[in-house]
Design a protein around this motif. Structure first.
Motif, PDB file in Angstrom:
ATOM      1  N   MET A  43      -5.799   9.630   3.833  1.00 29.08           N
ATOM      2  CA  MET A  43      -6.548   9.203   2.554  1.00 29.08           C
ATOM      3  C   MET A  43      -6.595   9.668   1.229  1.00 29.08           C
ATOM      4  O   MET A  43      -6.533   9.241   0.267  1.00 29.08           O
ATOM      5  CB  MET A  43      -8.037   8.932   3.208  1.00 29.08           C
ATOM      6  N   ALA A  44      -6.570  11.328   1.362  1.00 31.34           N
ATOM      7  CA  ALA A  44      -6.533  11.891   0.081  1.00 31.34           C
ATOM      8  C   ALA A  44      -5.210  11.943  -0.634  1.00 31.34           C
ATOM      9  O   ALA A  44      -4.885  11.631  -1.809  1.00 31.34           O
ATOM     10  CB  ALA A  44      -6.717  13.452   0.492  1.00 31.34           C
ATOM     11  N   LYS A  58      -2.962   9.016  -0.081  1.00 34.03           N
ATOM     12  CA  LYS A  58      -2.894   7.639  -0.435  1.00 34.03           C
ATOM     13  C   LYS A  58      -3.861   7.412  -1.884  1.00 34.03           C
ATOM     14  O   LYS A  58      -3.564   6.491  -2.309  1.00 34.03           O
ATOM     15  CB  LYS A  58      -3.485   6.713   0.662  1.00 34.03           C
ATOM     16  N   SER A  59      -5.008   8.192  -1.961  1.00 37.28           N
ATOM     17  CA  SER A  59      -5.656   8.033  -3.178  1.00 37.28           C
ATOM     18  C   SER A  59      -4.978   8.361  -4.255  1.00 37.28           C
ATOM     19  O   SER A  59      -5.466   8.040  -5.193  1.00 37.28           O
ATOM     20  CB  SER A  59      -7.034   8.832  -2.863  1.00 37.28           C
ATOM     21  N   GLY A  60      -4.063   9.159  -4.440  1.00 39.26           N
ATOM     22  CA  GLY A  60      -3.566   9.542  -5.555  1.00 39.26           C
ATOM     23  C   GLY A  60      -4.059  10.743  -5.987  1.00 39.26           C
ATOM     24  O   GLY A  60      -3.688  11.444  -6.900  1.00 39.26           O
ATOM     25  N   LEU A  61      -5.202  11.269  -5.472  1.00 38.63           N
ATOM     26  CA  LEU A  61      -5.706  12.647  -5.934  1.00 38.63           C
ATOM     27  C   LEU A  61      -5.204  13.747  -5.487  1.00 38.63           C
ATOM     28  O   LEU A  61      -5.220  14.701  -5.953  1.00 38.63           O
ATOM     29  CB  LEU A  61      -7.470  12.541  -5.487  1.00 38.63           C
ATOM     30  N   LEU A  80      -9.273  13.467  12.767  1.00 40.58           N
ATOM     31  CA  LEU A  80      -9.973  12.985  11.679  1.00 40.58           C
ATOM     32  C   LEU A  80      -9.508  13.902  10.402  1.00 40.58           C
ATOM     33  O   LEU A  80      -9.575  13.413   9.075  1.00 40.58           O
ATOM     34  CB  LEU A  80     -11.632  13.245  11.660  1.00 40.58           C
ATOM     35  N   TYR A  96      -8.053  20.097   5.218  1.00 36.05           N
ATOM     36  CA  TYR A  96      -9.088  19.393   5.847  1.00 36.05           C
ATOM     37  C   TYR A  96      -9.161  20.087   7.405  1.00 36.05           C
ATOM     38  O   TYR A  96      -7.939  20.124   7.895  1.00 36.05           O
ATOM     39  CB  TYR A  96      -8.973  17.752   5.924  1.00 36.05           C
ATOM     40  N   HIS A 120      -6.509  11.948   9.204  1.00 37.04           N
ATOM     41  CA  HIS A 120      -7.114  10.856   8.535  1.00 37.04           C
ATOM     42  C   HIS A 120      -7.621  11.284   7.173  1.00 37.04           C
ATOM     43  O   HIS A 120      -7.396  10.288   6.234  1.00 37.04           O
ATOM     44  CB  HIS A 120      -7.965   9.962   9.575  1.00 37.04           C
ATOM     45  N   THR A 121      -8.298  12.206   7.043  1.00 35.80           N
ATOM     46  CA  THR A 121      -8.942  12.535   5.817  1.00 35.80           C
ATOM     47  C   THR A 121      -7.592  13.077   4.746  1.00 35.80           C
ATOM     48  O   THR A 121      -7.644  12.317   3.636  1.00 35.80           O
ATOM     49  CB  THR A 121      -9.689  13.687   5.898  1.00 35.80           C
ATOM     50  N   SER A 147      -3.609   4.407   9.937  1.00 36.65           N
ATOM     51  CA  SER A 147      -4.665   5.611  10.623  1.00 36.65           C
ATOM     52  C   SER A 147      -5.974   4.912  10.421  1.00 36.65           C
ATOM     53  O   SER A 147      -6.526   4.516   9.440  1.00 36.65           O
ATOM     54  CB  SER A 147      -4.541   6.629   9.201  1.00 36.65           C
ATOM     55  N   MET A 200       0.816  -1.224   0.061  1.00 36.49           N
ATOM     56  CA  MET A 200       0.075  -0.064   0.014  1.00 36.49           C
ATOM     57  C   MET A 200       0.778   1.313   0.055  1.00 36.49           C
ATOM     58  O   MET A 200       1.732   1.071   0.634  1.00 36.49           O
ATOM     59  CB  MET A 200      -0.830  -0.076   1.330  1.00 36.49           C
TER      60      MET A 200
END
Lengths: 379, 379
Positions: A93-94, A96-99, A86, A45, A89-90, A234, A1
């Protein structure tokens, strides 16, 4: 990951502040701009409880504007006092998403401008159907937990006060802490009752403050530092909002569940954690967390602090920053204030508080352990 | 980049509902349980404005509990009326990050239990420093935008009313819409003034309702359907919260910016979009969006609806559900109600509203176009 990295962190001075919340955010943000060019930041965020303390929502846009980051992606995340973690965490995720390549997590609260007599708004974090109408306040919830814990396991009010003594001692070396004042078990025992058995010195203060962290992808992280802090885990887990709906009020299921997931995500066990920042909104909660995180056996958490094991220099230092208790507890900022401390610890920047730790854990919660957020970081 | 897929969507009946918000969420959720086993859901993101309408925060935990999804990851995202699409955006990031395989995005609002006379709480979405103290309400903000647009481009009150006529006509075929009642331009022009030039029939109603979408990774999506809806783009952009701080109040910069990023992310142009759901909180805003999304030239959006091009059967059908205007506008639910309609459209389940579209766009905003969220979906 794909891993996400923390490449910079910042925090304002915590305490009673005259400045506005947005000025306090700017103070925390300034600290990261020595490392990261604000133009690199693609998303923001924000964790804040501003509807309670400032009659204000839409805080993502307000922070982006205050920091000169329009028209970036920006929005607010919320689970009461867990909002700061949070936001991180967001951001994780952002990335890791590649976005998003570089994201800013922001936590802030300006609490002292609101009269402390007004508790009905803070009750928004209690279930409207079950708890709000009964008028039971958040301190009263924790008091019930403390009473039950003492009854079940033989812990005493002195044991709870030991947590306060430790965290106030740690904060003596934290120049940004709300309180830099040692307290003794005797002073704690004699302090004013808040919701018995919890007293004033068992309780985190009402604080103003902000903290931020910059999260980057591996590729982006290399631009800023050779030794970024790795986010190994996370996780978020959730329990009933009303503690009346729980089988066992002294076992924080959400904290345990989030920690279990975090250990799995990181491939680590409790024994690998070398320093932790945990959510001691009231002293009893730090003791519950020792147990839910696997630092102590169930029903024996209070012995850990009694034995001095959670002091800096002990087996598992907890809350070297001073914790919510003494560093301060600006609601939306707290989760990122924890991350700020661990960033300093892992990068050897914590001065006299340095533990030399290479693996660290942060535990932030909202709604009397209803929403728990766990991060494991490593250098 | 890893794609995320929408494998199921659900929506409650929108309107004045007697049930609690959590019962309304359960109604929307039931619709997706015919496709997805609730045990597969790993995370729940909730868009809601419950601090305004229910004196309640911590809604992630409350929804997880109501749907039997404890102890999953669950939290709330917020940018006023953009919260529903932000819940989807967060679910998309969660799935793309690899941390979550199946995520539930939830939007909900129970507005009608609150007296409509109480506007001060809704003003939380206006900048406290610039706008709240002046008392200017959200309808008044849009009215200023409408007045300025009419002055600059020669649009008339009739042109604004044409949007209401179209959206009410579309909702006639939507069994879940708040209003199933055709209105004429004359009726709209004669309706009660709300904030001139905007009248009652230029305004979205106060509605109760909920909508949900299940987002899955490619691997997980295959378990549920052979033809999942692809999320080609998910973007967020931000403008100043106070419109007083904008250079040009008739140009929604955040909407334009989010749309530009979405077109780039999807590798598409405005001409590829075959159906759209956009945020017509007031009729003027649908017209602004035609322009910001590239469906019409700047200053010419009002001609598009005048020429009938945004009706079902026209060049680019907009708001086939009836839009906020006639399907209804339960604040936190709206962004996902848009997604629900596009899910029906792309999978050919929209009955008499079917457009046969294979590429669709949703535009949700909060705070008078301060936070804009754009999704491009395709079958």
């Amino acid at each position: 990951m794909v891993l996400a990295y923390i490449v910079a962190a910042g925090m304002s001075k915590i305490g009673r502040r005259e400045e506005s919340s947005r000025e306090i955010v700017a103070e925390a943000f300034e600290e990261v701009t020595t490392v990261v060019d604000p133009r690199d930041i693609e998303a923001v965020y924000v964790g804040v409880q501003s509807e309670v303390y400032e009659h204000q929502i839409m805080y993502g846009a307000l922070v982006a504007e205050a920091l000169g980051l329009l028209p970036r992606e920006a929005y607010r995340v919320e689970a009461c006092a867990a909002a700061g973690a949070l936001a991180l965490h967001t951001a994780v995720m952002a990335v890791k998403s590649g976005l998003v390549d570089v994201a800013l997590a922001v936590g802030v609260e300006k609490m002292t401008a609101k009269p402390t007599e007004v508790v009905t708004d803070a009750l928004m974090a209690a279930s409207d159907i079950v708890d709000q109408l009964s008028g039971v306040t958040i301190p009263a919830h924790y008091a019930m937990v403390a009473r039950r814990y003492m009854y079940l396991y033989g812990a005493t009010e002195e044991d709870l006060c030991e947590v306060a003594v430790k965290n106030h001692k740690h904060a003596l070396d934290n120049p940004k802490a709300h309180f830099k004042k040692a307290v003794s078990v005797e002073e704690c025992l004699k302090s004013k009752p808040v919701a018995t058995p919890l007293k004033l010195l068992d309780s985190a203060p009402i604080s103003d403050g902000a903290a931020v962290a910059v999260v980057a992808s591996e590729r982006a992280a290399r631009r800023y530092t050779d030794a970024p802090v790795k986010v190994l885990a996370s996780t978020v887990a959730t329990d009933t909002l009303s503690i009346s709906q729980r089988d066992d009020i002294v076992w924080p299921t959400a904290v345990w569940e989030a920690a279990q997931r975090a250990y799995r995500q990181a491939g680590l066990a409790p024994s690998h954690i070398q320093v932790a920042e945990v959510h001691d909104a009231f002293t009893i909660n730090e003791i519950l967390m020792y147990e839910a995180l696997g630092f102590a056996k169930r029903g024996e958490g209070y012995k850990l602090v009694r034995e001095g094991q959670t002091y800096i220099g002990g087996k598992i230092p907890v809350n070297p920053s001073g914790g919510l208790k003494a560093r301060g507890h600006p609601i939306g900022a707290t989760g990122l204030a924890q991350i700020y401390e661990l960033y300093l610890q892992l990068t050897g920047r914590a001065g006299r508080r340095n533990t030399g730790a290479e693996v660290a854990m942060a535990v932030n919660e909202g709604g009397v352990n209803s929403t728990a957020v766990v991060h494991i970081l490593a250098i």
